[in-house]
Write a protein that holds these residues in place. Structure first.
Motif, mmCIF file in Angstrom:
data_model
loop_
_atom_site.group_PDB
_atom_site.id
_atom_site.type_symbol
_atom_site.label_atom_id
_atom_site.label_comp_id
_atom_site.label_asym_id
_atom_site.label_seq_id
_atom_site.Cartn_x
_atom_site.Cartn_y
_atom_site.Cartn_z
ATOM 1 N N PRO A 85 23.086 13.898 -14.762
ATOM 2 C CA PRO A 85 22.331 15.167 -14.537
ATOM 3 C C PRO A 85 20.957 14.840 -15.032
ATOM 4 N N GLY A 86 20.053 15.315 -14.268
ATOM 5 C CA GLY A 86 18.569 15.169 -14.709
ATOM 6 C C GLY A 86 17.664 13.558 -14.266
ATOM 7 N N SER A 87 18.869 12.718 -13.869
ATOM 8 C CA SER A 87 18.190 11.491 -13.500
ATOM 9 C C SER A 87 17.755 11.563 -11.835
ATOM 10 N N ALA A 88 16.998 10.637 -11.658
ATOM 11 C CA ALA A 88 16.283 10.997 -10.086
ATOM 12 C C ALA A 88 15.814 9.238 -9.772
ATOM 13 N N ASP A 89 16.052 9.446 -8.282
ATOM 14 C CA ASP A 89 15.481 8.402 -7.588
ATOM 15 C C ASP A 89 14.398 8.675 -6.890
ATOM 16 N N LEU A 90 13.460 7.643 -6.419
ATOM 17 C CA LEU A 90 12.170 8.077 -5.785
ATOM 18 C C LEU A 90 12.012 7.365 -4.675
ATOM 19 N N CYS A 91 11.454 7.794 -3.456
ATOM 20 C CA CYS A 91 11.069 7.467 -2.172
ATOM 21 C C CYS A 91 9.706 7.548 -1.931
ATOM 22 N N PHE A 92 9.158 6.187 -2.072
ATOM 23 C CA PHE A 92 7.612 6.068 -1.694
ATOM 24 C C PHE A 92 7.344 5.872 -0.264
ATOM 25 N N LEU A 137 19.106 16.908 -3.297
ATOM 26 C CA LEU A 137 20.049 17.021 -4.554
ATOM 27 C C LEU A 137 21.369 16.325 -4.285
ATOM 28 N N HIS A 138 21.725 15.882 -5.391
ATOM 29 C CA HIS A 138 22.946 15.309 -5.609
ATOM 30 C C HIS A 138 23.701 16.012 -6.834
ATOM 31 N N GLU A 139 25.136 16.304 -6.356
ATOM 32 C CA GLU A 139 25.769 17.154 -7.554
ATOM 33 C C GLU A 139 26.305 15.693 -8.518
ATOM 34 N N VAL A 140 26.484 15.848 -9.806
ATOM 35 C CA VAL A 140 26.915 14.844 -10.532
ATOM 36 C C VAL A 140 28.506 14.621 -10.030
ATOM 37 N N HIS A 141 28.979 13.463 -10.125
ATOM 38 C CA HIS A 141 30.336 12.987 -9.633
ATOM 39 C C HIS A 141 30.614 13.458 -8.159
ATOM 40 N N LYS A 156 0.834 -0.884 0.018
ATOM 41 C CA LYS A 156 -0.033 0.042 0.063
ATOM 42 C C LYS A 156 0.949 1.164 -0.078
ATOM 43 N N ILE A 157 1.111 1.832 -1.224
ATOM 44 C CA ILE A 157 1.862 3.130 -1.201
ATOM 45 C C ILE A 157 1.005 4.143 -0.972
ATOM 46 N N THR A 158 1.247 4.915 0.049
ATOM 47 C CA THR A 158 0.291 6.115 0.302
ATOM 48 C C THR A 158 0.677 7.435 -0.344
ATOM 49 N N HIS A 159 1.890 7.793 -0.501
ATOM 50 C CA HIS A 159 2.702 9.018 -0.919
ATOM 51 C C HIS A 159 4.076 9.127 -1.349
ATOM 52 N N LEU A 160 4.391 9.839 -2.091
ATOM 53 C CA LEU A 160 5.955 10.129 -2.542
ATOM 54 C C LEU A 160 6.326 11.075 -1.320
ATOM 55 N N ASP A 161 7.383 10.501 -0.641
ATOM 56 C CA ASP A 161 8.148 11.119 0.591
ATOM 57 C C ASP A 161 9.139 12.327 0.035
ATOM 58 N N HIS A 162 10.106 11.709 -0.859
ATOM 59 C CA HIS A 162 11.043 12.435 -1.584
ATOM 60 C C HIS A 162 11.592 11.992 -2.721
ATOM 61 N N LEU A 163 12.148 12.670 -3.724
ATOM 62 C CA LEU A 163 12.944 12.155 -4.785
ATOM 63 C C LEU A 163 14.527 12.979 -4.751
ATOM 64 N N VAL A 164 15.358 12.157 -5.159
ATOM 65 C CA VAL A 164 16.645 12.628 -5.379
ATOM 66 C C VAL A 164 16.833 12.908 -6.754
ATOM 67 N N LEU A 165 17.364 14.111 -6.895
ATOM 68 C CA LEU A 165 17.779 14.692 -8.167
ATOM 69 C C LEU A 165 19.236 14.669 -8.571
ATOM 70 N N THR A 166 19.539 14.143 -9.330
ATOM 71 C CA THR A 166 21.174 14.594 -9.670
ATOM 72 C C THR A 166 21.235 15.681 -10.736
ATOM 73 N N VAL A 167 21.960 16.675 -10.282
ATOM 74 C CA VAL A 167 22.295 18.021 -10.902
ATOM 75 C C VAL A 167 23.716 18.152 -11.392
ATOM 76 N N LYS A 168 23.881 19.073 -12.232
ATOM 77 C CA LYS A 168 25.092 19.591 -12.786
ATOM 78 C C LYS A 168 25.886 20.398 -11.599
ATOM 79 N N PRO A 211 23.204 5.829 -0.602
ATOM 80 C CA PRO A 211 23.124 5.198 -1.645
ATOM 81 C C PRO A 211 22.809 5.947 -2.835
ATOM 82 N N LYS A 212 22.965 5.666 -4.055
ATOM 83 C CA LYS A 212 22.612 6.466 -5.373
ATOM 84 C C LYS A 212 22.132 5.825 -6.324
ATOM 85 N N ALA A 213 21.742 6.372 -7.414
ATOM 86 C CA ALA A 213 21.338 5.677 -8.409
ATOM 87 C C ALA A 213 22.323 4.607 -9.157
#
Length: 159
Positions: free
Chosen positions: A113-120, A97-101, A49-61, A106-108
């Motif tokens: 840049p532009g990729s994301a991980d999701l936490c439900f 936010l994760h800066e590339v390199h 039972k997924i209730t909502h998105l907690d956070h996402l991790v966005l890899t950025v330049k 844990p990470k993807a």
């Protein structure tokens, strides 16, 4: 080919679900294979039972450029947490936010840049989630472990 009455869903795992597989093999949408009443029953009997998105991790330049855009243009709040990490908060969710390199673990698997991980967030006990993952033949790479969620400490599994 099976009729809709013969198709049953036991785990809602997209790779093993007979309904999803039947719909895919016949080039049919899920909703046309199963009535809305059946869909509600199948979803309500789901072991997860997924209730909502907690956070996402966005890899950025660039963290600073990203923070500037999201705070100035989208009016999000920037916060700093564990180890000087940056997050963009909005409502009861956040974007870590994760800066590339310079990613944190844990990470993807291959962060770009532009990729994301999701936490439900789920209302299902993590032990049951773990068993469900095993049933679906999904390996757990890490966890359960404590992490900083959008509104406090959470326990996470990383498939």
């Amino acid at each position: 080919s099976p009729s809709t009455a013969q198709v049953t869903c036991q785990c809602h795992c997209h790779t093993q679900c007979p309904i999803i597989n039947y719909a895919a093999s016949t080039n049919t949408s899920f909703s046309s294979v199963v009535s809305s009443k059946q869909q509600k029953r199948l979803v309500s009997s789901s072991p997860l039972k997924i209730t909502h998105l907690d956070h996402l991790v966005l890899t950025v330049k660039d963290i600073n450029t990203t923070v500037d855009f999201y705070t100035r243009v989208l009016c999000m709040e920037c916060t700093t947490f564990k180890g000087g990490r940056k997050a963009l908060n909005f409502g009861e969710q956040k974007i870590n936010l994760h800066e590339v390199h310079k990613e944190f673990e844990p990470k993807a698997y291959t962060p770009t840049p532009g990729s994301a991980d999701l936490c439900f967030i789920t209302s299902t006990a993590l032990s049951e989630v773990s068993e469900h993952f095993k049933t679906c033949k999904v390996d757990i790479l890490e966890g359960p472990v404590e992490r900083t969620g959008a509104v406090g400490t959470i326990r996470s599994l990383y498939p």
